[in-house]
Design an enzyme around this catalytic site. Structure first.
Site, short mmCIF file in Angstrom:
data_model
loop_
_atom_site.label_atom_id
_atom_site.label_comp_id
_atom_site.label_asym_id
_atom_site.label_seq_id
_atom_site.Cartn_x
_atom_site.Cartn_y
_atom_site.Cartn_z
N GLY A 66 -25.21 -47.23 25.35
CA GLY A 66 -24.82 -47.89 26.59
C GLY A 66 -24.48 -49.36 26.44
O GLY A 66 -24.68 -50.16 27.35
N SER A 67 -23.95 -49.77 25.29
CA SER A 67 -23.64 -51.20 25.09
C SER A 67 -22.56 -51.68 26.05
O SER A 67 -22.60 -52.81 26.54
CB SER A 67 -23.24 -51.47 23.64
OG SER A 67 -21.95 -50.97 23.35
N LEU B 102 -19.44 -38.75 26.56
CA LEU B 102 -18.79 -37.85 25.60
C LEU B 102 -18.47 -36.47 26.13
O LEU B 102 -18.14 -35.58 25.37
CB LEU B 102 -19.64 -37.76 24.33
CG LEU B 102 -19.90 -39.08 23.60
CD1 LEU B 102 -20.70 -38.83 22.33
CD2 LEU B 102 -18.58 -39.79 23.26
N LYS B 103 -18.57 -36.28 27.45
CA LYS B 103 -18.24 -34.97 28.03
C LYS B 103 -16.98 -35.07 28.88
O LYS B 103 -16.71 -36.13 29.47
CB LYS B 103 -19.41 -34.49 28.89
CG LYS B 103 -20.67 -34.15 28.10
CD LYS B 103 -20.42 -33.04 27.10
CE LYS B 103 -21.69 -32.64 26.39
NZ LYS B 103 -21.41 -31.66 25.29
N ILE C 193 -14.86 -34.95 32.03
CA ILE C 193 -15.08 -35.04 33.48
C ILE C 193 -14.27 -33.93 34.15
O ILE C 193 -13.06 -33.82 33.93
CB ILE C 193 -14.63 -36.41 34.02
CG1 ILE C 193 -15.43 -37.54 33.38
CG2 ILE C 193 -14.75 -36.44 35.54
CD1 ILE C 193 -16.89 -37.60 33.76
N ASN D 221 -12.01 -45.36 31.84
CA ASN D 221 -12.67 -45.01 30.59
C ASN D 221 -12.30 -46.05 29.54
O ASN D 221 -11.22 -46.66 29.60
CB ASN D 221 -12.22 -43.63 30.10
CG ASN D 221 -12.85 -43.27 28.75
OD1 ASN D 221 -14.07 -43.29 28.62
ND2 ASN D 221 -12.03 -42.98 27.77
N HIS E 162 -11.78 -46.41 25.42
CA HIS E 162 -11.64 -45.65 24.17
C HIS E 162 -11.51 -46.66 23.04
O HIS E 162 -10.79 -47.67 23.17
CB HIS E 162 -10.40 -44.74 24.24
CG HIS E 162 -10.20 -43.91 23.01
ND1 HIS E 162 -11.01 -42.82 22.73
CD2 HIS E 162 -9.33 -44.02 21.99
CE1 HIS E 162 -10.61 -42.30 21.57
NE2 HIS E 162 -9.60 -43.00 21.10
N ASP F 267 -8.41 -38.81 27.31
CA ASP F 267 -7.65 -39.99 26.86
C ASP F 267 -6.16 -39.94 27.21
O ASP F 267 -5.35 -40.62 26.59
CB ASP F 267 -7.78 -40.15 25.34
CG ASP F 267 -9.23 -40.17 24.92
OD1 ASP F 267 -9.53 -39.63 23.83
OD2 ASP F 267 -10.05 -40.69 25.68
N GLU G 29 -14.34 -54.61 22.98
CA GLU G 29 -14.68 -53.74 24.11
C GLU G 29 -15.53 -54.48 25.14
O GLU G 29 -15.28 -54.42 26.35
CB GLU G 29 -15.43 -52.50 23.61
CG GLU G 29 -14.63 -51.54 22.79
CD GLU G 29 -15.45 -50.34 22.38
OE1 GLU G 29 -16.14 -49.77 23.24
OE2 GLU G 29 -15.40 -49.97 21.19
N1 LIG Z 1 -11.36 -35.89 32.26
C1 LIG Z 1 -11.70 -36.79 31.29
N2 LIG Z 1 -12.95 -36.84 30.83
C2 LIG Z 1 -13.29 -37.75 29.86
C3 LIG Z 1 -12.32 -38.62 29.33
C4 LIG Z 1 -10.98 -38.54 29.86
O1 LIG Z 1 -10.08 -39.32 29.46
N3 LIG Z 1 -10.72 -37.61 30.83
N4 LIG Z 1 -12.65 -39.52 28.31
C5 LIG Z 1 -13.86 -39.20 27.57
C6 LIG Z 1 -14.25 -40.24 26.59
N5 LIG Z 1 -13.61 -39.93 25.30
C7 LIG Z 1 -12.73 -40.85 24.77
O2 LIG Z 1 -12.54 -41.96 25.26
C8 LIG Z 1 -13.90 -38.73 24.62
C9 LIG Z 1 -15.22 -38.28 24.59
C10 LIG Z 1 -15.55 -37.10 23.94
C11 LIG Z 1 -14.56 -36.34 23.29
C12 LIG Z 1 -14.93 -35.05 22.63
O3 LIG Z 1 -14.17 -34.51 21.84
N6 LIG Z 1 -16.14 -34.54 22.97
C13 LIG Z 1 -16.66 -33.31 22.31
C14 LIG Z 1 -18.14 -33.14 22.65
C15 LIG Z 1 -18.98 -34.28 22.05
C16 LIG Z 1 -20.47 -34.10 22.31
O4 LIG Z 1 -20.84 -33.35 23.24
O5 LIG Z 1 -21.25 -34.76 21.58
C17 LIG Z 1 -15.91 -32.09 22.81
O6 LIG Z 1 -15.47 -32.06 23.98
O7 LIG Z 1 -15.84 -31.17 22.00
C18 LIG Z 1 -13.25 -36.78 23.30
C19 LIG Z 1 -12.91 -37.98 23.96
C20 LIG Z 1 -15.00 -38.86 28.49
N7 LIG Z 1 -14.58 -37.83 29.43
N1 LIG Z 2 -14.02 -41.56 23.17
C1 LIG Z 2 -15.19 -42.19 23.74
C2 LIG Z 2 -15.79 -43.13 22.73
O1 LIG Z 2 -15.68 -42.92 21.52
N2 LIG Z 2 -16.43 -44.19 23.24
C3 LIG Z 2 -17.00 -45.17 22.37
O2 LIG Z 2 -18.40 -44.94 22.14
C4 LIG Z 2 -18.93 -46.17 21.62
C5 LIG Z 2 -20.35 -46.38 22.11
O3 LIG Z 2 -20.28 -46.78 23.44
P1 LIG Z 2 -21.56 -47.51 24.12
O4 LIG Z 2 -22.12 -48.47 23.11
O5 LIG Z 2 -21.00 -48.18 25.33
O6 LIG Z 2 -22.55 -46.39 24.45
C6 LIG Z 2 -17.94 -47.28 22.05
O7 LIG Z 2 -17.24 -47.76 20.92
C7 LIG Z 2 -16.98 -46.55 22.96
O8 LIG Z 2 -15.65 -47.08 22.95
#
Ligand SMILES: Nc1nc2c(c(=O)[nH]1)N[C@@H](CN(C=O)c1ccc(C(=O)N[C@@H](CCC(=O)O)C(=O)O)cc1)CN2
Ligand SMILES: NCC(=O)N[C@@H]1O[C@H](COP(=O)([O-])[O-])[C@@H](O)[C@H]1O
Length: 293
Positions: A90-91, A174-175, A177, A191, A193, A234, A263
């Site tokens: 959560g940084s 990481l899920k 939405i 979001n 990235h 993304d 970031e």
């Molecule tokens: N509807 C949306 N939901 C989310 C978005 C988005 O743009 N639209 N962004 C992500 C954040 N993200 C990149 O910025 C991102 C996060 C996670 C994944 C991913 O591949 N996740 C894995 C599961 C990982 C885990 O559970 O540890 C997966 O789905 O297989 C890709 C991009 C947040 N939500």
């Molecule tokens: N695609 C999503 C993704 O990779 N997000 C990335 O997770 C890191 C930890 O975030 P945090 O320190 O805010 O928890 C951050 O670098 C953020 O950009």
């Protein structure tokens, strides 16, 4: 009183009303004017001036009466309310919370949502008296054998009714939405990235994996992207980016640290613009962030 408008070059001149051909006067749109307490600058949201459709017309004794009828504004003393979604340390959430504390962001964090109860962001929220909710359900949301996560419908109801949330910020979440939630916060969900989208994004690219992909590509620049959220990973409209160098000798950890510094600068700036309503939209669907200064 200074009224800060977008530069004329950027904003087309006020279109006259297509029915009565009048150009809305500022005074007739006084309800649109909001005081930005921190800066003392009067902000006049462009969309409420340049959209003649906001006008109402009544025919009185044959004359067309035209008056602006802007959408209701929030109560003046009510700060915008944020929901922040986290999955790890959560940084970025902490950087946003710090920006709220020092006045750079005029908003309140109403709730933190996570798929990982007791992750670093969850613990930080609890330590600061911020409500927390678990979403979505998984093995990680089982506490004493009981699932503590909300369903999508329950989460939407909680965000809208219990927490009265205006904007949703994904910060290391990481899920995916769900589409139903994305629709509830159209042009109100951001979001961050850790790479320069549209490259190095999508399913499977998160955290350190992103930086490994960037280094492996031989790219010489990287940096964070802030974008509005749509139904895909993304793929939503890009709002802001920052650039950092990538050195051929970089490890993923070294690159991650360099990007993370940017970031923590960029996200609070983007959130401040979002809650200050300093974002307008081009007709081709590209958002434009307007500086406060
Ligand atoms: N509807 C949306 N939901 C989310 C978005 C988005 O743009 N639209 N962004 C992500 C954040 N993200 C990149 O910025 C991102 C996060 C996670 C994944 C991913 O591949 N996740 C894995 C599961 C990982 C885990 O559970 O540890 C997966 O789905 O297989 C890709 C991009 C947040 N939500
Ligand atoms: N695609 C999503 C993704 O990779 N997000 C990335 O997770 C890191 C930890 O975030 P945090 O320190 O805010 O928890 C951050 O670098 C953020 O950009």
């Amino acid at each position: 009183m200074r009224v800060d408008l977008a530069s004329p070059a950027q904003a087309s001149l006020p279109r006259s009303c297509h029915l009565c051909s009048s150009i809305p006067r500022l005074s007739s749109l006084s309800a649109c004017v909001t005081q930005t307490k921190r800066t003392g600058i009067k902000k006049v949201p462009l969309r409420q001036i340049y959209e003649p459709s906001l006008h109402t017309h009544s025919i009185r004794k044959g004359a067309v009466h035209c008056s602006a009828s802007p959408p209701p504004l929030q109560e003046p003393d009510r700060k915008p309310r944020l929901a922040i979604f986290v999955s790890g340390g959560g940084s970025n959430f902490r950087a946003i919370h710090a920006a709220i504390a020092d006045g750079r962001i005029c908003a309140d964090v109403a709730v933190v949502v996570s798929d990982v109860p007791n992750c670093g962001g969850w613990k930080y929220a609890a330590e600061h008296g911020i409500s927390v909710e678990a979403f979505p359900a998984s093995a990680k949301t089982l506490v004493d054998g009981k699932c503590v996560a909300l369903s999508t419908e329950q989460l939407i109801t909680a965000l809208k009714e219990k927490y009265d949330v205006d904007f949703v910020l994904l910060a290391g979440y990481l899920k995916l939405i769900p589409a139903e939630l994305v629709r509830q916060y159209k042009r109100a969900m951001l979001n961050i990235h850790p790479a320069l989208l549209p490259n190095f994004g999508g399913k499977g690219l998160y955290g350190g994996r992103v930086h490994s992909a960037v280094i492996g590509s031989g790219a010489r620049f990287s940096g964070p992207t802030i974008h509005f959220v749509d139904e895909g990973y993304d793929t939503g409209p890009i709002l802001a980016q920052a650039v950092v160098p990538v050195y051929p000798t970089d490890s993923p950890k070294q690159l991650a640290a360099r990007v993370l510094t940017e970031e923590h600068r960029l996200y609070p700036e983007a959130v401040a613009a979002l809650v200050d309503r300093r974002i307008t939209w081009r007709e081709d669907g590209i958002p434009v962030l307007w500086s406060a200064h």
